[in-house]
Design a protein around this motif. Structure first.
Motif, PDB file in Angstrom:
ATOM      1  N   UNK A 164     -47.006 -10.361 -32.160  1.00 53.00           N
ATOM      2  CA  UNK A 164     -46.748  -9.018 -32.498  1.00 53.00           C
ATOM      3  C   UNK A 164     -47.807  -8.541 -33.764  1.00 53.00           C
ATOM      4  N   UNK A 165     -47.472  -7.614 -34.533  1.00 53.23           N
ATOM      5  CA  UNK A 165     -48.051  -6.796 -35.533  1.00 53.23           C
ATOM      6  C   UNK A 165     -47.182  -7.291 -36.651  1.00 53.23           C
ATOM      7  N   UNK A 166     -47.908  -7.939 -37.599  1.00 51.09           N
ATOM      8  CA  UNK A 166     -46.994  -8.032 -38.979  1.00 51.09           C
ATOM      9  C   UNK A 166     -48.058  -7.881 -40.109  1.00 51.09           C
ATOM     10  N   UNK A 167     -47.572  -7.540 -41.121  1.00 47.40           N
ATOM     11  CA  UNK A 167     -48.133  -7.112 -42.413  1.00 47.40           C
ATOM     12  C   UNK A 167     -48.568  -8.391 -43.263  1.00 47.40           C
ATOM     13  N   UNK A 168     -49.491  -8.456 -43.980  1.00 50.95           N
ATOM     14  CA  UNK A 168     -50.005  -9.485 -44.851  1.00 50.95           C
ATOM     15  C   UNK A 168     -48.546 -10.050 -45.548  1.00 50.95           C
ATOM     16  N   UNK A 169     -48.637 -11.166 -45.793  1.00 54.39           N
ATOM     17  CA  UNK A 169     -47.295 -11.925 -46.329  1.00 54.39           C
ATOM     18  C   UNK A 169     -46.164 -12.016 -45.419  1.00 54.39           C
ATOM     19  N   UNK A 170     -46.308 -11.432 -44.319  1.00 54.65           N
ATOM     20  CA  UNK A 170     -45.122 -11.784 -43.510  1.00 54.65           C
ATOM     21  C   UNK A 170     -44.967 -13.015 -42.468  1.00 54.65           C
ATOM     22  N   UNK A 171     -43.991 -12.951 -41.709  1.00 55.95           N
ATOM     23  CA  UNK A 171     -43.701 -14.174 -40.655  1.00 55.95           C
ATOM     24  C   UNK A 171     -43.388 -13.950 -39.548  1.00 55.95           C
ATOM     25  N   UNK A 172     -43.941 -14.783 -38.405  1.00 62.04           N
ATOM     26  CA  UNK A 172     -43.643 -14.910 -37.197  1.00 62.04           C
ATOM     27  C   UNK A 172     -43.461 -15.878 -36.815  1.00 62.04           C
ATOM     28  N   UNK A 173     -42.702 -16.241 -35.675  1.00 72.95           N
ATOM     29  CA  UNK A 173     -42.402 -17.529 -34.751  1.00 72.95           C
ATOM     30  C   UNK A 173     -42.700 -17.301 -33.536  1.00 72.95           C
ATOM     31  N   UNK A 174     -43.532 -18.244 -33.224  1.00 70.44           N
ATOM     32  CA  UNK A 174     -44.124 -18.307 -31.668  1.00 70.44           C
ATOM     33  C   UNK A 174     -43.349 -19.448 -30.978  1.00 70.44           C
ATOM     34  N   UNK A 175     -43.155 -19.099 -29.789  1.00 70.17           N
ATOM     35  CA  UNK A 175     -42.525 -20.043 -28.845  1.00 70.17           C
ATOM     36  C   UNK A 175     -43.285 -20.418 -27.823  1.00 70.17           C
ATOM     37  N   UNK A 176     -43.321 -21.631 -27.184  1.00 70.56           N
ATOM     38  CA  UNK A 176     -43.994 -22.019 -26.033  1.00 70.56           C
ATOM     39  C   UNK A 176     -42.947 -22.915 -25.051  1.00 70.56           C
ATOM     40  N   UNK A 177     -42.866 -22.235 -24.023  1.00 70.52           N
ATOM     41  CA  UNK A 177     -42.090 -23.214 -22.850  1.00 70.52           C
ATOM     42  C   UNK A 177     -42.668 -23.330 -21.823  1.00 70.52           C
ATOM     43  N   UNK A 178     -42.277 -24.499 -21.186  1.00 68.49           N
ATOM     44  CA  UNK A 178     -42.702 -24.651 -19.654  1.00 68.49           C
ATOM     45  C   UNK A 178     -41.852 -24.449 -18.808  1.00 68.49           C
ATOM     46  N   UNK A 179     -42.198 -23.703 -17.632  1.00 69.21           N
ATOM     47  CA  UNK A 179     -41.533 -23.225 -16.703  1.00 69.21           C
ATOM     48  C   UNK A 179     -40.709 -24.422 -15.930  1.00 69.21           C
ATOM     49  N   UNK A 180     -39.327 -24.413 -16.161  1.00 71.92           N
ATOM     50  CA  UNK A 180     -38.563 -25.321 -15.343  1.00 71.92           C
ATOM     51  C   UNK A 180     -38.643 -26.764 -15.697  1.00 71.92           C
ATOM     52  N   UNK A 181     -39.026 -27.135 -16.755  1.00 73.88           N
ATOM     53  CA  UNK A 181     -39.287 -28.441 -16.996  1.00 73.88           C
ATOM     54  C   UNK A 181     -39.096 -28.728 -18.506  1.00 73.88           C
ATOM     55  N   UNK A 182     -39.123 -30.241 -18.748  1.00 74.18           N
ATOM     56  CA  UNK A 182     -39.074 -30.454 -20.288  1.00 74.18           C
ATOM     57  C   UNK A 182     -40.483 -30.714 -20.598  1.00 74.18           C
ATOM     58  N   UNK A 183     -40.679 -30.810 -22.026  1.00 75.01           N
ATOM     59  CA  UNK A 183     -41.923 -31.151 -22.677  1.00 75.01           C
ATOM     60  C   UNK A 183     -41.876 -32.495 -23.245  1.00 75.01           C
ATOM     61  N   UNK A 184     -41.032 -33.233 -22.985  1.00 77.12           N
ATOM     62  CA  UNK A 184     -40.765 -34.522 -23.888  1.00 77.12           C
ATOM     63  C   UNK A 184     -41.963 -35.517 -23.647  1.00 77.12           C
ATOM     64  N   UNK A 185     -42.666 -35.211 -22.340  1.00 78.22           N
ATOM     65  CA  UNK A 185     -43.520 -36.360 -22.148  1.00 78.22           C
ATOM     66  C   UNK A 185     -45.093 -35.908 -22.773  1.00 78.22           C
ATOM     67  N   UNK A 186     -45.072 -34.642 -23.146  1.00 77.99           N
ATOM     68  CA  UNK A 186     -46.505 -34.080 -23.629  1.00 77.99           C
ATOM     69  C   UNK A 186     -46.451 -33.971 -25.201  1.00 77.99           C
TER      70      UNK A 186
END
Length: 123
Positions: free
Chosen positions: A9-31
C-alpha cells in the motif's frame, strides 16, 4: 505451489507495513522462503530470507535493522514487517519459495514466485 503476497500500500516516510505471503491450500514448512523487490527501472533484488525451520534469517544490507522476516507457527504464512520505511523502499515486493536445501545466505535458486504487492513510500 502457488504463492500470494498481500499487504502492500501507500505509506509515508518512516511508516510501517506488514506484508504476508500464503500458499494456496498447503503448508510452507518444507520451503525456505524469501522476499524480493523490484523498484521502477531496476533489477529485482533480494530483501530477506528465512529457513524452513525458521531458525535462520538473512537480510540485504539495505533493510537490515528495519525489516523482519518471520513465519507463523502453523507454517502457512510468511511475513515481512517493514519499519522506518524510506522512499527507496518503493517497489513491487514478491515472495518466493525454495524447495532445494541451501544455506539461507544463498539468495538464488528460488523455484516458486508470488504475483507481487506494491509498496509505495511517499516523502
Amino acid at each position: 505451489v502457488q504463492l500470494q503476497a498481500s499487504g502492500g500500500g501507500l505509506v509515508q516516510v518512516g511508516g510501517s507495513l506488514r506484508l504476508s505471503c500464503a500458499a494456496s491450500g498447503r503448508t510452507l514448512s518444507i520451503y525456505d522462503m524469501g522476499w524480493f523487490r523490484r523498484a521502477p527501472g531496476k533489477e529485482r533484488e533480494f530483501v530477506a530470507a528465512i529457513r524452513r525451520s525458521g531458525g535462520s534469517t538473512y537480510y540485504a544490507d539495505s533493510v537490515k535493522g528495519r525489516f523482519t522476516i518471520s513465519r507463523d507457527s502453523a507454517q502457512k504464512l510468511v511475513y515481512l514487517q517493514m519499519n522506518s520505511l524510506k522512499p527507496e523502499d518503493t517497489a513491487v515486493y514478491y515472495c518466493a519459495a525454495r524447495r532445494r536445501d541451501f544455506p539461507v545466505l544463498v539468495t538464488t535458486y528460488y523455484d516458486y514466485w508470488g504475483q507481487g504487492t506494491l509498496v509505495t513510500v511517499s516523502s
